[in-house]
Design a protein around this motif. Sequence first.
Motif, short mmCIF file in Angstrom:
data_model
loop_
_atom_site.label_atom_id
_atom_site.label_comp_id
_atom_site.label_asym_id
_atom_site.label_seq_id
_atom_site.Cartn_x
_atom_site.Cartn_y
_atom_site.Cartn_z
N LEU A 97 0.82 -1.21 0.00
CA LEU A 97 0.00 0.00 0.00
C LEU A 97 0.86 1.26 0.00
CD1 LEU A 97 -2.78 -1.06 2.52
CD2 LEU A 97 -3.16 -0.41 0.16
N ASP A 98 2.06 1.16 0.57
CA ASP A 98 2.95 2.32 0.59
C ASP A 98 3.33 2.78 -0.82
OD1 ASP A 98 2.96 2.54 3.30
OD2 ASP A 98 4.84 1.47 3.61
N ASP A 99 3.23 1.88 -1.80
CA ASP A 99 3.54 2.26 -3.19
C ASP A 99 2.53 3.25 -3.75
OD1 ASP A 99 5.73 0.57 -3.20
OD2 ASP A 99 4.62 -1.13 -4.01
N PHE A 100 1.40 3.44 -3.06
CA PHE A 100 0.34 4.29 -3.58
C PHE A 100 0.08 5.48 -2.65
CE2 PHE A 100 -0.27 -0.09 -4.77
CZ PHE A 100 -0.49 -0.02 -6.14
N LYS A 101 1.09 5.85 -1.85
CA LYS A 101 0.87 6.84 -0.81
C LYS A 101 0.69 8.26 -1.34
CE LYS A 101 5.86 7.33 -0.06
NZ LYS A 101 6.95 7.13 0.92
N ASP A 102 1.09 8.52 -2.59
CA ASP A 102 1.01 9.89 -3.11
C ASP A 102 -0.37 10.26 -3.63
OD1 ASP A 102 3.67 10.33 -2.57
OD2 ASP A 102 4.34 9.59 -4.51
N ASN A 103 -1.25 9.28 -3.72
CA ASN A 103 -2.58 9.56 -4.24
C ASN A 103 -3.53 8.51 -3.69
OD1 ASN A 103 -4.70 10.66 -5.68
ND2 ASN A 103 -3.59 10.73 -7.61
N PHE A 104 -4.82 8.74 -3.84
CA PHE A 104 -5.80 7.80 -3.32
C PHE A 104 -6.81 7.40 -4.39
CE2 PHE A 104 -4.01 9.80 0.33
CZ PHE A 104 -3.93 8.79 1.27
N ASN A 105 -6.51 7.72 -5.63
CA ASN A 105 -7.42 7.39 -6.72
C ASN A 105 -6.59 7.17 -7.98
OD1 ASN A 105 -9.80 6.90 -7.99
ND2 ASN A 105 -10.48 9.02 -8.08
N TRP A 106 -6.60 5.94 -8.50
CA TRP A 106 -5.74 5.58 -9.61
C TRP A 106 -6.54 4.88 -10.71
CZ3 TRP A 106 -0.74 7.18 -8.93
CH2 TRP A 106 -0.32 7.40 -7.62
N GLU A 107 -6.07 4.99 -11.94
CA GLU A 107 -6.65 4.24 -13.06
C GLU A 107 -5.63 3.20 -13.53
OE1 GLU A 107 -7.83 6.92 -16.10
OE2 GLU A 107 -9.15 8.09 -14.79
N PHE A 108 -6.14 2.03 -13.92
CA PHE A 108 -5.23 1.01 -14.43
C PHE A 108 -5.97 0.07 -15.36
CE2 PHE A 108 -7.18 -1.15 -10.85
CZ PHE A 108 -7.22 -2.48 -11.21
N LYS A 109 -5.20 -0.75 -16.07
CA LYS A 109 -5.77 -1.76 -16.95
C LYS A 109 -4.80 -2.94 -17.01
CE LYS A 109 -3.81 0.49 -21.06
NZ LYS A 109 -4.12 1.16 -22.34
N PHE A 110 -5.30 -4.05 -17.53
CA PHE A 110 -4.46 -5.22 -17.75
C PHE A 110 -4.09 -5.29 -19.23
CE2 PHE A 110 -7.12 -6.63 -14.07
CZ PHE A 110 -6.10 -6.63 -13.14
N VAL A 111 -2.80 -5.45 -19.50
CA VAL A 111 -2.31 -5.52 -20.88
C VAL A 111 -1.76 -6.93 -21.11
CG1 VAL A 111 -0.76 -4.57 -22.61
CG2 VAL A 111 -1.75 -3.07 -20.86
N ILE A 112 -2.29 -7.58 -22.14
CA ILE A 112 -1.94 -8.96 -22.45
C ILE A 112 -1.00 -8.99 -23.65
CG2 ILE A 112 -2.88 -11.21 -23.12
CD1 ILE A 112 -5.58 -10.18 -21.94
N ASN A 113 0.03 -9.79 -23.53
CA ASN A 113 0.99 -9.97 -24.63
C ASN A 113 1.55 -8.64 -25.13
OD1 ASN A 113 0.21 -12.62 -24.29
ND2 ASN A 113 -0.99 -12.73 -26.18
N ASN A 114 1.68 -7.69 -24.21
CA ASN A 114 2.32 -6.39 -24.47
C ASN A 114 1.53 -5.45 -25.36
OD1 ASN A 114 4.64 -7.24 -22.97
ND2 ASN A 114 5.36 -8.34 -24.78
N ARG A 115 0.31 -5.82 -25.79
CA ARG A 115 -0.42 -4.92 -26.68
C ARG A 115 -1.94 -5.07 -26.63
NH1 ARG A 115 1.03 -6.04 -32.80
NH2 ARG A 115 -0.90 -4.85 -33.14
N ILE A 116 -2.44 -6.10 -25.98
CA ILE A 116 -3.89 -6.33 -25.95
C ILE A 116 -4.46 -5.80 -24.64
CG2 ILE A 116 -5.73 -8.03 -26.12
CD1 ILE A 116 -4.03 -7.80 -28.63
#
Length: 320
Positions: A97-116
């Motif tokens: 959780l310490d890796d996210f200490k600078d903010n409390f709202n993040w966007e992310f996605k899963f990328v498959i095979n480096n491009r999907i």
Amino acid sequence: MKYWIYIYIILISFINFKAFSQENSMKGYRIEGDEVVFSFDKRDYTKATDEKTLERLEFDDFDIQNVVVAGNFNSWSRDSWKMTQVSEHIFELRKKLDDFKDNFNWEFKFVINNRIWAEPDKNVSNITYAKEGNKNYYTYNLKMYTGYPSKKGNAKFFLKGYRNAKKVILAGSFNKWNEELFSMNKTDEGWELTLQLKPDRYEYRFIIDGYWIEDPENSNKTPNEYGEYNSVIDINQKVQFYLEGNLEANKVILTGSFNDWSESSYEMKKAENGWTFSTRLPYGKHHYKFIVDGEWMTDPSNPVKEFDGHGNINSVKMIK
């Protein structure tokens, strides 16, 4: 008549269950202790997007060689946060959780095979839009609570006694009153947990084996909707005020709404190029001025100013 009542009850129960399920249909991650566990389950997906061609793909049309977590917490890197396959269908990655200490709202996605780009279903509760050209796509939203456990945190909670309790939970406005998330640690004298909290005013209670109580050692409390009390904690932020120049002055005072506009209590220290004073301020808006040898002035280096209710113009410091 009883038959129709029975059907009605079943229907209402189904609707309520469906609403509850949708409300709790968080996907893509979970929080375990002091870790965020990103979880990709290929059975949750039917569509994907080729990031280079923007072609929409059926999820069964390609073999999964690797999966990474890409988000604004790692500059949308395609290779730094690689996931590990833990079962036939599931990939996971654990981060502190310490890796996210600078903010409390993040966007992310899963990328498959480096491009999907694996697209979340639109019925998932924690999604947000991403626009590419004239098309809308979905990404996950990692909604952190406004507090998280950290040994080096700025708020230590302690409950004395209750050594025979099996479990004590800390619940409050900082974790949306979650009844399971923040388990306290048993010590020789009671139970404790340290959180990292953003500056704000928070309400909280302890849950002792399912029984809710206020903090018996904290006299700062407020009534709640159940006719009882929630304990209150104010988290302040260290702030340094600086007035450049005026080195010929004999005395400079910092005054503001945070010290009832005292003309003597916050005497600033002369530095090489000006005057400084450090203090801790709670969350919110604060009006202030400098008093230089008896003359009141706004902060010349701060363009943010407001009128107060008495026709005066004050400098403004926002703590958030």
